[in-house]
Every structure is written in C-alpha cells, then in structure tokens.
Design a protein around this motif. Structure first.
Motif, PDB file in Angstrom:
ATOM      1  N   THR A  98       1.315  -2.206  -4.312  1.00 60.25           N
ATOM      2  CA  THR A  98       0.332  -1.239  -4.792  1.00 60.25           C
ATOM      3  C   THR A  98      -0.875  -1.905  -5.440  1.00 60.25           C
ATOM      4  OG1 THR A  98       1.381  -0.977  -6.962  1.00 60.25           O
ATOM      5  CG2 THR A  98       2.115   0.516  -5.196  1.00 60.25           C
ATOM      6  N   ALA A  99      -0.704  -3.096  -5.985  1.00 59.92           N
ATOM      7  CA  ALA A  99      -1.762  -3.740  -6.776  1.00 59.92           C
ATOM      8  C   ALA A  99      -3.064  -3.914  -5.998  1.00 59.92           C
ATOM      9  CB  ALA A  99      -1.277  -5.089  -7.304  1.00 59.92           C
ATOM     10  N   TYR A 152      -4.400  -2.135  -3.848  1.00 60.45           N
ATOM     11  CA  TYR A 152      -5.090  -0.876  -3.567  1.00 60.45           C
ATOM     12  C   TYR A 152      -5.679  -0.234  -4.824  1.00 60.45           C
ATOM     13  CZ  TYR A 152      -3.183  -1.199   1.083  1.00 60.45           C
ATOM     14  OH  TYR A 152      -2.894  -1.622   2.360  1.00 60.45           O
ATOM     15  N   THR A 153      -5.446  -0.823  -5.972  1.00 64.29           N
ATOM     16  CA  THR A 153      -5.939  -0.257  -7.227  1.00 64.29           C
ATOM     17  C   THR A 153      -7.454  -0.087  -7.178  1.00 64.29           C
ATOM     18  OG1 THR A 153      -4.124  -1.271  -8.450  1.00 64.29           O
ATOM     19  CG2 THR A 153      -6.045  -0.587  -9.734  1.00 64.29           C
TER      20      THR A 153
END
Length: 146
Positions: free
Chosen positions: A110-111, A113-114
C-alpha cells in the motif's frame, strides 16, 4: 464514512432497480474474462450514483475511452496498475480505487500508492480477477464461507 458499491451491473432494468435502493456507487466491469463484462453501453445508466469502471491490468488508452464513453467518475484498478497511472487519473479529477490482494506483503504494497489514490479495496487473493465468494481469514489466507 460508509460507502455502498454494487458491482457487475449490465442490464438496464437491474441498474434502475438497484439505483432505487440508493447505493453510492455502481460498478461496470471492463474485463473480458469476467462473466459480468460490459461489452456495450446498457440502455440505461445510473443518474443518482457515481459510475465506477472496474479494470484489470488496465491499458491507459482503454481506461480513457471507457471513462469518456460511459461517463465514469470512479475507476477501480486490479492487477498491474502502477502508482503513476493511478495518480494520472486522480489528477484528471477521477476518484481512484486500487484493489490489492490480502497477502503477507499487502501492508507494504500500500505504501507506494499513498497520495496517489483515494481508496484501497482489499480482496481475496485469486488467479482470476472477479469475485470468488471467499472471505479473507485474519492470517491472510482465503477461507470459504460456512
């Protein structure tokens, strides 16, 4: 905030009926192997909720064409959508959902896409990119509903 999305819509009568139930978003699948693939514009498209295009391994030009043709306000990407591609659509004013499988590395995934997407959708890991009716166990392994 709670949002309700109904996905896999293709039939005009179903679209009208579901729209009356008041979902926030209604999804249209643009992935040919899916049994719910939308090959052509339904006779009726929702007016009271946002239209979501669901794409797997999206090609930029294909997404642009579907956004324009179907009047999409939201795009949902599965598969190989890069953070830069997601950000490009976000900068164009679309709401971007990035679907990721729940695996041992999904938190780390997920990181990147932050700030480049609006929402994550965490899904059961599968080789196919459409619903399999399975839930995710807390250890990240799929389990069949009982």
């Amino acid at each position: 905030m709670k949002l309700i999305k109904v996905c896999g819509m293709r039939n005009a009568e179903n679209i009208r009926a579901v729209e009356q139930a008041g979902p926030d978003w209604m999804g249209f699948i643009f992935y040919e192997p899916s049994p719910r693939y939308v090959a052509e514009m339904p006779a009726y498209m929702p007016q009271q909720c946002k239209r979501v295009g669901v794409f797997v391994h999206p090609q930029f030009r294909d997404v642009v064409e579907k956004v324009k043709a179907f009047g999409l306000q939201v795009v949902q990407f599965h598969g190989t959508a890069s953070p830069d591609m997601c950000d490009t659509f976000k900068q164009r004013g679309l709401t971007v959902i990035r679907a990721l499988p729940v695996t041992e590395s999904f938190v780390a995934d997920t990181a990147e896409y932050t700030g480049k997407i609006d929402y994550f959708l965490f899904d059961t890991p599968t080789l196919k990119f459409f619903s399999r009716g399975r839930s995710v166990h807390e250890n990240g392994r799929p389990r069949t509903r009982t």
